[in-house]
Write a protein that holds these residues in place. Structure first.
Motif, PDB file in Angstrom:
ATOM      1  N   ILE A   1       0.846  -1.192   0.000  1.00  0.00           N
ATOM      2  CA  ILE A   1       0.000   0.000   0.000  1.00  0.00           C
ATOM      3  C   ILE A   1       0.884   1.246   0.000  1.00  0.00           C
ATOM      4  O   ILE A   1       2.092   1.178   0.241  1.00  0.00           O
ATOM      5  N   ALA A   2       0.266   2.381  -0.278  1.00  0.00           N
ATOM      6  CA  ALA A   2       0.998   3.653  -0.276  1.00  0.00           C
ATOM      7  C   ALA A   2       1.308   4.070   1.159  1.00  0.00           C
ATOM      8  O   ALA A   2       0.531   3.820   2.081  1.00  0.00           O
ATOM      9  N   HIS A   3       2.449   4.706   1.343  1.00  0.00           N
ATOM     10  CA  HIS A   3       2.812   5.216   2.663  1.00  0.00           C
ATOM     11  C   HIS A   3       2.102   6.533   2.964  1.00  0.00           C
ATOM     12  O   HIS A   3       1.780   6.822   4.114  1.00  0.00           O
ATOM     13  N   VAL A   4       1.872   7.327   1.918  1.00  0.00           N
ATOM     14  CA  VAL A   4       1.122   8.575   2.050  1.00  0.00           C
ATOM     15  C   VAL A   4       0.199   8.703   0.846  1.00  0.00           C
ATOM     16  O   VAL A   4       0.606   8.444  -0.284  1.00  0.00           O
ATOM     17  N   ILE A   5      -1.051   9.085   1.100  1.00  0.00           N
ATOM     18  CA  ILE A   5      -2.025   9.314   0.035  1.00  0.00           C
ATOM     19  C   ILE A   5      -2.396  10.789   0.024  1.00  0.00           C
ATOM     20  O   ILE A   5      -2.769  11.351   1.064  1.00  0.00           O
ATOM     21  N   VAL A   6      -2.286  11.406  -1.156  1.00  0.00           N
ATOM     22  CA  VAL A   6      -2.612  12.825  -1.309  1.00  0.00           C
ATOM     23  C   VAL A   6      -3.862  12.934  -2.176  1.00  0.00           C
ATOM     24  O   VAL A   6      -3.893  12.449  -3.308  1.00  0.00           O
ATOM     25  N   GLU A   7      -4.908  13.562  -1.612  1.00  0.00           N
ATOM     26  CA  GLU A   7      -6.203  13.654  -2.276  1.00  0.00           C
ATOM     27  C   GLU A   7      -6.706  15.093  -2.216  1.00  0.00           C
ATOM     28  O   GLU A   7      -6.164  15.921  -1.466  1.00  0.00           O
ATOM     29  N   PRO A   8      -7.767  15.381  -2.966  1.00  0.00           N
ATOM     30  CA  PRO A   8      -8.380  16.711  -2.840  1.00  0.00           C
ATOM     31  C   PRO A   8      -8.853  16.949  -1.413  1.00  0.00           C
ATOM     32  O   PRO A   8      -9.311  16.022  -0.736  1.00  0.00           O
ATOM     33  N   ALA A   9      -8.755  18.172  -0.957  1.00  0.00           N
ATOM     34  CA  ALA A   9      -9.228  18.506   0.384  1.00  0.00           C
ATOM     35  C   ALA A   9     -10.746  18.366   0.450  1.00  0.00           C
ATOM     36  O   ALA A   9     -11.453  18.556  -0.548  1.00  0.00           O
TER      37      ALA A   9
ATOM     38  N   VAL B   1      10.600  11.111  -0.006  1.00  0.00           N
ATOM     39  CA  VAL B   1       9.736  10.599  -1.076  1.00  0.00           C
ATOM     40  C   VAL B   1      10.588   9.883  -2.118  1.00  0.00           C
ATOM     41  O   VAL B   1      11.555  10.447  -2.635  1.00  0.00           O
ATOM     42  N   SER B   2      10.234   8.629  -2.414  1.00  0.00           N
ATOM     43  CA  SER B   2      10.978   7.870  -3.418  1.00  0.00           C
ATOM     44  C   SER B   2      10.149   7.599  -4.670  1.00  0.00           C
ATOM     45  O   SER B   2      10.698   7.514  -5.766  1.00  0.00           O
ATOM     46  N   VAL B   3       8.827   7.449  -4.520  1.00  0.00           N
ATOM     47  CA  VAL B   3       7.964   7.142  -5.659  1.00  0.00           C
ATOM     48  C   VAL B   3       6.667   7.927  -5.527  1.00  0.00           C
ATOM     49  O   VAL B   3       6.084   7.991  -4.438  1.00  0.00           O
ATOM     50  N   VAL B   4       6.217   8.522  -6.635  1.00  0.00           N
ATOM     51  CA  VAL B   4       4.924   9.212  -6.687  1.00  0.00           C
ATOM     52  C   VAL B   4       4.151   8.664  -7.887  1.00  0.00           C
ATOM     53  O   VAL B   4       4.657   8.678  -9.010  1.00  0.00           O
ATOM     54  N   VAL B   5       2.943   8.200  -7.641  1.00  0.00           N
ATOM     55  CA  VAL B   5       2.122   7.603  -8.703  1.00  0.00           C
ATOM     56  C   VAL B   5       0.751   8.269  -8.705  1.00  0.00           C
ATOM     57  O   VAL B   5       0.072   8.317  -7.664  1.00  0.00           O
ATOM     58  N   GLY B   6       0.343   8.791  -9.858  1.00  0.00           N
ATOM     59  CA  GLY B   6      -0.992   9.353 -10.006  1.00  0.00           C
ATOM     60  C   GLY B   6      -1.978   8.287 -10.462  1.00  0.00           C
ATOM     61  O   GLY B   6      -1.662   7.486 -11.343  1.00  0.00           O
ATOM     62  N   LYS B   7      -3.167   8.283  -9.856  1.00  0.00           N
ATOM     63  CA  LYS B   7      -4.150   7.247 -10.159  1.00  0.00           C
ATOM     64  C   LYS B   7      -5.535   7.838 -10.370  1.00  0.00           C
ATOM     65  O   LYS B   7      -5.904   8.851  -9.767  1.00  0.00           O
ATOM     66  N   LEU B   8      -6.302   7.158 -11.220  1.00  0.00           N
ATOM     67  CA  LEU B   8      -7.740   7.380 -11.345  1.00  0.00           C
ATOM     68  C   LEU B   8      -8.441   6.214 -10.667  1.00  0.00           C
ATOM     69  O   LEU B   8      -8.087   5.057 -10.903  1.00  0.00           O
ATOM     70  N   LEU B   9      -9.419   6.501  -9.842  1.00  0.00           N
ATOM     71  CA  LEU B   9     -10.109   5.452  -9.095  1.00  0.00           C
ATOM     72  C   LEU B   9     -11.605   5.526  -9.326  1.00  0.00           C
ATOM     73  O   LEU B   9     -12.174   6.621  -9.463  1.00  0.00           O
ATOM     74  N   GLY B  10     -12.232   4.386  -9.371  1.00  0.00           N
ATOM     75  CA  GLY B  10     -13.680   4.338  -9.526  1.00  0.00           C
ATOM     76  C   GLY B  10     -14.204   2.939  -9.273  1.00  0.00           C
ATOM     77  O   GLY B  10     -13.421   1.990  -9.108  1.00  0.00           O
ATOM     78  N   ASN B  11     -15.497   2.805  -9.223  1.00  0.00           N
ATOM     79  CA  ASN B  11     -16.145   1.513  -9.004  1.00  0.00           C
ATOM     80  C   ASN B  11     -16.906   1.096 -10.252  1.00  0.00           C
ATOM     81  O   ASN B  11     -17.200   1.909 -11.126  1.00  0.00           O
ATOM     82  N   GLY B  12     -17.217  -0.156 -10.313  1.00  0.00           N
ATOM     83  CA  GLY B  12     -17.971  -0.641 -11.465  1.00  0.00           C
ATOM     84  C   GLY B  12     -18.301  -2.121 -11.338  1.00  0.00           C
ATOM     85  O   GLY B  12     -18.238  -2.688 -10.231  1.00  0.00           O
ATOM     86  N   PHE B  13     -18.629  -2.731 -12.474  1.00  0.00           N
ATOM     87  CA  PHE B  13     -18.972  -4.149 -12.501  1.00  0.00           C
ATOM     88  C   PHE B  13     -18.296  -4.799 -13.698  1.00  0.00           C
ATOM     89  O   PHE B  13     -18.137  -4.177 -14.750  1.00  0.00           O
TER      90      PHE B  13
ATOM     91  N   ARG C   1      -6.115  10.785  -7.108  1.00  0.00           N
ATOM     92  CA  ARG C   1      -5.176  11.011  -6.009  1.00  0.00           C
ATOM     93  C   ARG C   1      -3.762  10.639  -6.443  1.00  0.00           C
ATOM     94  O   ARG C   1      -3.545   9.989  -7.473  1.00  0.00           O
ATOM     95  N   TYR C   2      -2.822  11.043  -5.611  1.00  0.00           N
ATOM     96  CA  TYR C   2      -1.427  10.612  -5.749  1.00  0.00           C
ATOM     97  C   TYR C   2      -1.117   9.645  -4.605  1.00  0.00           C
ATOM     98  O   TYR C   2      -1.504   9.880  -3.457  1.00  0.00           O
ATOM     99  N   GLU C   3      -0.423   8.573  -4.927  1.00  0.00           N
ATOM    100  CA  GLU C   3       0.048   7.630  -3.915  1.00  0.00           C
ATOM    101  C   GLU C   3       1.566   7.707  -3.857  1.00  0.00           C
ATOM    102  O   GLU C   3       2.230   7.738  -4.891  1.00  0.00           O
ATOM    103  N   ILE C   4       2.105   7.735  -2.639  1.00  0.00           N
ATOM    104  CA  ILE C   4       3.532   7.998  -2.429  1.00  0.00           C
ATOM    105  C   ILE C   4       4.159   6.879  -1.615  1.00  0.00           C
ATOM    106  O   ILE C   4       3.591   6.414  -0.629  1.00  0.00           O
ATOM    107  N   LYS C   5       5.350   6.465  -2.060  1.00  0.00           N
ATOM    108  CA  LYS C   5       6.189   5.548  -1.286  1.00  0.00           C
ATOM    109  C   LYS C   5       7.374   6.334  -0.734  1.00  0.00           C
ATOM    110  O   LYS C   5       7.925   7.210  -1.405  1.00  0.00           O
ATOM    111  N   LEU C   6       7.783   6.003   0.490  1.00  0.00           N
ATOM    112  CA  LEU C   6       8.883   6.694   1.159  1.00  0.00           C
ATOM    113  C   LEU C   6      10.074   5.758   1.336  1.00  0.00           C
ATOM    114  O   LEU C   6       9.907   4.532   1.359  1.00  0.00           O
ATOM    115  N   ASP C   7      11.255   6.344   1.502  1.00  0.00           N
ATOM    116  CA  ASP C   7      12.427   5.521   1.800  1.00  0.00           C
ATOM    117  C   ASP C   7      12.457   5.106   3.270  1.00  0.00           C
ATOM    118  O   ASP C   7      13.186   4.197   3.649  1.00  0.00           O
TER     119      ASP C   7
END
Length: 400
Positions: A55-63, A106-118, A227-233
Motif C-alpha cells: 500500500i501507499a505510505h502517504v495518500i494525497v487527495e483533494p481537500a 519521497v521515493s515514488v509518486v504515482v498518479g491514479k484514477l479510481l472508480g467503481n464498477g462491474f 489522487r497521488y500515492e507515495i512511497k517513502l524511503d
C-alpha cells in the motif's frame, strides 16, 4: 580500587565451578533477552512488510469540501449535506507533482484514477474497483510484477490486469474478453492480459488495473486525477511527510498509520508483551547474582572479619562485592549476547522469510542494551550482599 578488583577476582576464581555456573546462568538470561528482542522486532518488520509493503505510505487527495452553513431562519432546523454527485478530483494535478517529488523521504509518486464498477461475463457479474494508471507505474506501489500468476502486467488499451480472486469468481483466464461497466454507466470491452495474487483478499477479489487513457473514458474523467500515492524511503516518517505536504499543497494527505490503527495497536501490544518477557529475564539475572553473592558473604564471614579488623572500611567491602557483581554481569552479558548473535545470524531477514518461517531479525537483537542492562542489574543485585558483608562484626566473625 586496584586492590578491591584483585580481591574480587580472587573470590570469583577461588570457586571456579560456582562462578562459571553463575556466569552461564546470566548468559542464558541475556540470550533470552536478545532472542526475544530479535523475535518481537522481526515479527513487527514482517507484519509491516506484509501489510504496508503493498500500500501507499502517504495518500494525497483533494481537500474535503464542506458546504457552507446557511443562515438559520427563526423556527426552522437546517441540515446541510455534502453533495454525492461531485467526485473529488485533483484538477491541474501536474502542478502538484514537483512539490510531491521533491519532498523529503519521497521515493515514488504515482498518479491514479479510481472508480467503481462491474465486470460482466455472460450471466456472471462481479463488483470491481477500477484503477487507471500508466503501465510503467503498475508495480510502483504494490509489486504486481512479482505477484503475477499468469500473463503480463503490461497495460495496453483494451487490456486489464485483475486479481486472482476476481478471475476465479468470474471463471475467466488470460486472453478472454468481457465487459466492464463503470459507476458512470459507461461500458468497455476488455481482454484479460494478466492475473496477479497479492495475498490480500480485498485486492485480489476486486482489483482491476487499466491503462489510464482507457480509465478516463470509462470513468468519464477527461482530466485530473483521483489522487497521488507515495512511497517513502523510511515508512516511519509517513506522518511527518503527510503534515509537510498538507501544509505545502493545501491538499488532504493521509499517512499509512492513520489508515491502519488496528495494526499499530497490535504491534504496540506485542512490543509490551516482549518487554514483559525481557523484564522477567532481567529479574532472573538479578535474583541469581544476589543469591550467589549472599552465599559468598556467609561463606567468607571470617575473611571479611579479618579485613575489617585490619582496618578495611565498610566502603571497601561494599566495593569488593559490587565489583564481583559487575564482573559476573559483564562476563555473562558478553557471553549471552555473543551466543545470541551467532545463533541468530543464520536466520534470513523477515522480509525474505517464507510462509511459516520464524521471523527473527538479528539486526534487532538489542545486544548493547542487553549487556548494559545486565551489567546494571548485576551491580544492583550485588548491593544487598555487599551491604550485608559490610555490616559483619569483625569480633564475632573471627571469634571462637
Amino acid at each position: 580500587m586496584l586492590y578491591s578488583i584483585k580481591i574480587a577476582t580472587r573470590y570469583l576464581t577461588a570457586t571456579r565451578g560456582q562462578s562459571l555456573l553463575l556466569v552461564l546462568g546470566v548468559a542464558v538470561g541475556v540470550y533470552v533477552f536478545v532472542f526475544m528482542s530479535a523475535l518481537i522486532g522481526g515479527l513487527a518488520v514482517l507484519l509491516i512488510d506484509r501489510t504496508v509493503g503493498s500500500i501507499a505510505h502517504v495518500i494525497v487527495e483533494p481537500a474535503d469540501r464542506n458546504p457552507a452553513l446557511l443562515e438559520e431562519a427563526p423556527g426552522t432546523l437546517l441540515a446541510v449535506l455534502k453533495s454525492s454527485q461531485q467526485r473529488p478530483t485533483l484538477q491541474s494535478a501536474e502542478a502538484y507533482l514537483p512539490i510531491l517529488e521533491t519532498a523529503p523521504h519521497v521515493s515514488v509518486v504515482v498518479g491514479k484514477l479510481l472508480g467503481n464498477g462491474f465486470m460482466v461475463k455472460g450471466e456472471a457479474v462481479a463488483p470491481v474497483q477500477i484503477t487507471g494508471l500508466d503501465s510503467k507505474d503498475i508495480s510502483a506501489i504494490a509489486d504486481i510484477d512479482a505477484s503475477l500468476v499468469a500473463g503480463s502486467s503490461e497495460l495496453m488499451l483494451g487490456t486489464a490486469v485483475i486479481g486472482s480472486g476476481l478471475a476465479e469468481s468470474l471463471g475467466i483466464g488470460i486472453g478472454q474478453s468481457l465487459v466492464i461497466r463503470s459507476e458512470r454507466d459507461v461500458e468497455q470491452s476488455i481482454t484479460i492480459g494478466g492475473i496477479f495474487q497479492l495475498g490480500l483478499a480485498a485486492v485480489d477479489d476486486a482489483a482491476v488495473y487499466l491503462n489510464i487513457r482507457a480509465a478516463r473514458v470509462l470513468l468519464d474523467l477527461p482530466e485530473g486525477l483521483s489522487r497521488y500515492e507515495i512511497k517513502l524511503d523510511d515508512l516511519q516518517q509517513a506522518r511527518i511527510v503527510a503534515d509537510d505536504l498538507r501544509a505545502r499543497t493545501g491538499l488532504k494527505a493521509t499517512a499509512w498509520q492513520d489508515q491502519n490503527a488496528q495494526l499499530l495497536e497490535g504491534l504496540t501490544a506485542q512490543a509490551r508483551s516482549g518487554d514483559l518477557i525481557k523484564g522477567f529475564a532481567l529479574v532472573t539475572i538479578i535474583i541469581g547474582v544476589a543469591s550467589a553473592l549472599l552465599l559468598s558473604t556467609y561463606r567468607r564471614q571470617s575473611e571479611i572479619g579479618i579485613m575489617r579488623a585490619m582496618g578495611a572500611s565498610r566502603g571497601f567491602v561494599v566495593t569488593v562485592f559490587v565489583i564481583q557483581g559487575a564482573l559476573v554481569g559483564l562476563a555473562g552479558g558478553l557471553l549471552g549476547a555473543g551466543l545470541g548473535y551467532l545463533s541468530l545470524l543464520p536466520f534470513p531477514p523477515p522480509e525474505l522469510t517464507s510462509g511459516g518461517g520464524l521471523p527473527v531479525d538479528y539486526r534487532q537483537g538489542a545486544y548493547g542494551a542487553a549487556i548494559a542492562l545486565t551489567l546494571a542489574g548485576a551491580i544492583a543485585a550485588a548491593l544487598w550482599p555487599a551491604y550485608a558483608a559490610s555490616r559483619i562484626d569483625p569480633v564475632k566473625a573471627i571469634g571462637p
